[in-house]
Design a protein around this motif. Structure first.
Motif, PDB file in Angstrom:
ATOM      1  N   GLY A 236       0.820  -1.198   0.000  1.00  0.00           N
ATOM      2  CA  GLY A 236       0.000   0.000   0.000  1.00  0.00           C
ATOM      3  C   GLY A 236       0.852   1.244   0.000  1.00  0.00           C
ATOM      4  N   ASP A 237       0.290   2.313  -0.601  1.00  0.00           N
ATOM      5  CA  ASP A 237       1.061   3.550  -0.703  1.00  0.00           C
ATOM      6  C   ASP A 237       0.275   4.779  -0.260  1.00  0.00           C
ATOM      7  OD1 ASP A 237      -0.754   3.697  -2.753  1.00  0.00           O
ATOM      8  OD2 ASP A 237       0.727   3.765  -4.363  1.00  0.00           O
ATOM      9  N   GLY A 238      -0.704   4.613   0.542  1.00  0.00           N
ATOM     10  CA  GLY A 238      -1.466   5.735   1.078  1.00  0.00           C
ATOM     11  C   GLY A 238      -2.949   5.394   1.147  1.00  0.00           C
ATOM     12  N   PRO A 239      -3.408   4.780   2.268  1.00  0.00           N
ATOM     13  CA  PRO A 239      -2.597   4.440   3.433  1.00  0.00           C
ATOM     14  C   PRO A 239      -1.728   3.194   3.212  1.00  0.00           C
ATOM     15  CG  PRO A 239      -4.822   3.647   3.739  1.00  0.00           C
ATOM     16  CD  PRO A 239      -4.833   4.429   2.449  1.00  0.00           C
ATOM     17  N   LEU A 240      -0.848   2.962   4.164  1.00  0.00           N
ATOM     18  CA  LEU A 240       0.025   1.796   4.133  1.00  0.00           C
ATOM     19  C   LEU A 240      -0.599   0.676   4.960  1.00  0.00           C
ATOM     20  CD1 LEU A 240       1.905   4.410   3.745  1.00  0.00           C
ATOM     21  CD2 LEU A 240       3.765   2.872   4.325  1.00  0.00           C
ATOM     22  N   ILE A 241      -0.448  -0.538   4.499  1.00  0.00           N
ATOM     23  CA  ILE A 241      -0.936  -1.697   5.240  1.00  0.00           C
ATOM     24  C   ILE A 241       0.173  -2.179   6.167  1.00  0.00           C
ATOM     25  CG2 ILE A 241      -1.778  -4.074   5.065  1.00  0.00           C
ATOM     26  CD1 ILE A 241      -2.816  -3.282   2.256  1.00  0.00           C
ATOM     27  N   VAL A 242      -0.165  -2.363   7.430  1.00  0.00           N
ATOM     28  CA  VAL A 242       0.810  -2.879   8.387  1.00  0.00           C
ATOM     29  C   VAL A 242       0.235  -4.116   9.069  1.00  0.00           C
ATOM     30  CG1 VAL A 242       1.872  -0.633   8.804  1.00  0.00           C
ATOM     31  CG2 VAL A 242      -0.013  -1.380  10.265  1.00  0.00           C
ATOM     32  N   LEU A 243       1.122  -4.985   9.537  1.00  0.00           N
ATOM     33  CA  LEU A 243       0.742  -6.165  10.302  1.00  0.00           C
ATOM     34  C   LEU A 243       1.031  -5.875  11.767  1.00  0.00           C
ATOM     35  CD1 LEU A 243       2.183  -8.921   7.923  1.00  0.00           C
ATOM     36  CD2 LEU A 243      -0.120  -7.940   7.976  1.00  0.00           C
ATOM     37  N   ALA A 244      -0.012  -5.900  12.574  1.00  0.00           N
ATOM     38  CA  ALA A 244       0.131  -5.556  13.992  1.00  0.00           C
ATOM     39  C   ALA A 244      -0.867  -6.353  14.805  1.00  0.00           C
ATOM     40  CB  ALA A 244      -0.084  -4.060  14.201  1.00  0.00           C
ATOM     41  N   GLY A 245      -0.571  -6.492  16.090  1.00  0.00           N
ATOM     42  CA  GLY A 245      -1.444  -7.218  16.993  1.00  0.00           C
ATOM     43  C   GLY A 245      -1.288  -8.720  16.867  1.00  0.00           C
ATOM     44  N   SER A 295      10.338  -2.347  -1.005  1.00  0.00           N
ATOM     45  CA  SER A 295      11.423  -1.669  -0.289  1.00  0.00           C
ATOM     46  C   SER A 295      11.806  -0.363  -0.976  1.00  0.00           C
ATOM     47  CB  SER A 295      12.634  -2.590  -0.155  1.00  0.00           C
ATOM     48  OG  SER A 295      13.121  -2.997  -1.415  1.00  0.00           O
ATOM     49  N   ASP A 296      11.751  -0.322  -2.312  1.00  0.00           N
ATOM     50  CA  ASP A 296      12.032   0.929  -3.019  1.00  0.00           C
ATOM     51  C   ASP A 296      11.015   2.003  -2.658  1.00  0.00           C
ATOM     52  OD1 ASP A 296      14.223  -0.135  -4.250  1.00  0.00           O
ATOM     53  OD2 ASP A 296      13.254  -0.449  -6.201  1.00  0.00           O
ATOM     54  N   TYR A 297       9.763   1.599  -2.507  1.00  0.00           N
ATOM     55  CA  TYR A 297       8.735   2.560  -2.097  1.00  0.00           C
ATOM     56  C   TYR A 297       9.053   3.140  -0.726  1.00  0.00           C
ATOM     57  CZ  TYR A 297       4.434   4.458  -0.242  1.00  0.00           C
ATOM     58  OH  TYR A 297       3.532   5.293   0.360  1.00  0.00           O
ATOM     59  N   ILE A 298       9.401   2.274   0.222  1.00  0.00           N
ATOM     60  CA  ILE A 298       9.720   2.742   1.577  1.00  0.00           C
ATOM     61  C   ILE A 298      10.958   3.647   1.546  1.00  0.00           C
ATOM     62  CG2 ILE A 298      10.492   2.014   3.872  1.00  0.00           C
ATOM     63  CD1 ILE A 298       7.557   1.480   3.428  1.00  0.00           C
ATOM     64  N   THR A 299      11.981   3.241   0.856  1.00  0.00           N
ATOM     65  CA  THR A 299      13.230   4.017   0.808  1.00  0.00           C
ATOM     66  C   THR A 299      13.009   5.389   0.181  1.00  0.00           C
ATOM     67  OG1 THR A 299      14.518   1.976   0.634  1.00  0.00           O
ATOM     68  CG2 THR A 299      15.595   4.003  -0.056  1.00  0.00           C
ATOM     69  N   THR A 300      12.209   5.444  -0.874  1.00  0.00           N
ATOM     70  CA  THR A 300      11.972   6.705  -1.572  1.00  0.00           C
ATOM     71  C   THR A 300      11.104   7.658  -0.769  1.00  0.00           C
ATOM     72  OG1 THR A 300      12.154   5.586  -3.716  1.00  0.00           O
ATOM     73  CG2 THR A 300      11.019   7.712  -3.682  1.00  0.00           C
TER      74      THR A 300
END
Length: 349
Positions: A236-245, A295-300
């Protein structure tokens, strides 16, 4: 903080749905092995079950008592995790159909899995008519609410299946509320139940012992290391999907980290992700996702995060964090990712 939340029953599965149209390309498939007497070495080994004199047996499952006068001979599995566990216990000859899979099967059981008839797919379960036509002794699902049992989607409810003469077992969790309580030990309960139901308790306990040993190696290795702030990104690029809980937080904590996002988070705004101050970013990949692209998305987009500045972006196959037979492999991968100098041998598991 702006947070986007779901009432999520199965975090990883929701992420699969959310990312199914993202058009990324696949990461590595998980690799596992099983005990010497598991499916890879004992396909068709129904003679390992307890004798008829050991029955009937009863187990408590999701507020119900299930009683078996004999080991079930025909099972339909509606979720990959319990399918993997049954295969690891050498029960492939009992599985008459599965609903599909959401990842490559671990190497140790892949050969046995190839022979399983499929009556659904990773995004769609068999219809009520198709499922009931199988006339199974036992139907196994993960969560007995919604999803595979959602009558609004044309699937059979638990009650309808039971009325057809089959028993229904909920593996790992019973309802959506249970997802945030899942841990990396959650599969132990299902393995033990399968051990009782099918008369292979000794084999189940051996498998659990092996899982415990792998877990303890990680815990011992990280116990004196500094706790790291960890984000678990899943696309995802807005919002981002995260794994939590749930199982994700538990694995991160046992591996010597702390999830930077609250346990009920699924979608995180770009602003909040940028403010997370994560030391390490785990990048979870499903088949069809490309680690380099993510990873390129996160780095950029987040160059000021400590994890990006230090080059601490680590791929984690999400299937290795499922509540199944590969979860200690995932734990080890996470520990190695959080602590760059650790280099624990990743179990084949």
């Amino acid at each position: 903080m702006i947070r986007f939340k779901f009432n999520l029953p199965i975090l990883a599965f929701i992420a699969v749905i959310a990312l199914s149209g993202c058009g990324s390309s696949g990461g590595p498939a998980p690799e596992t092995t099983a005990p010497a007497n598991s499916a890879s070495n004992s396909a068709g080994s129904s003679n390992t079950a307890s004798p008829a004199s050991a029955y009937p047996v009863s187990i408590e499952n999701c507020g119900r008592t299930l009683t078996f006068d004999a080991a079930p001979e025909s099972i339909v599995s509606l979720w990959q995790a319990p399918t993997e566990m049954m295969l690891a216990l050498g029960l492939d000859d009992r599985i008459t159909a599965v609903a599909g899979n959401y990842a490559a099967y671990p190497n140790s059981i892949a050969k046995a899995a190839e022979a399983l008839p499929v009556i659904g797919n990773s995004m769609s379960w068999p219809s009520k008519e198709v499922l009931l036509s199988q006339a199974p002794d036992l139907v196994v699902g993960q969560s007995l609410e919604g999803f595979a049992f959602d009558t609004s989607q044309g699937y059979a409810s638990v009650e309808q299946i039971e009325e057809g003469g089959s028993q229904v077992y909920g593996s790992n969790l019973c309802s959506s509320a249970d997802a945030l309580n899942m841990t990396i030990e959650t599969p132990y309960r299902t393995l033990r139940d399968f051990g009782m139901i099918f008369g292979v308790s000794e084999r189940a306990e051996e498998f659990i012992t092996q899982m415990e040993e792998k877990k303890q190696k990680v815990i011992d290795a990280v116990k004196d290391l500094p706790v790291q702030k960890v984000a678990f990104y899943n696309g995802g690029d807005g919002p981002l999907i995260v794994l939590a809980g749930g199982i994700y937080d538990d694995a991160i904590a046992k591996a010597g980290g702390q999830n930077v996002f609250p346990a009920d988070s699924v979608y995180i705004s770009k602003e909040d992700f940028a403010a997370s101050n994560a030391d390490v970013i785990l990048i979870g990949t499903f088949e069809g996702q490309d680690f380099a692209t993510l990873s390129d998305y996160i780095t950029t987009n987040f160059p000021n995060l400590p994890a990006v500045k230090d080059g601490r972006l680590v791929e984690i196959p999400v299937a290795d964090t499922d509540a199944s037979i590969s979860v200690m492999r995932g734990l080890t991968e996470i520990a190695n990712g959080i602590h760059s100098d650790l280099n624990l041998e990743v179990p084949a598991s």
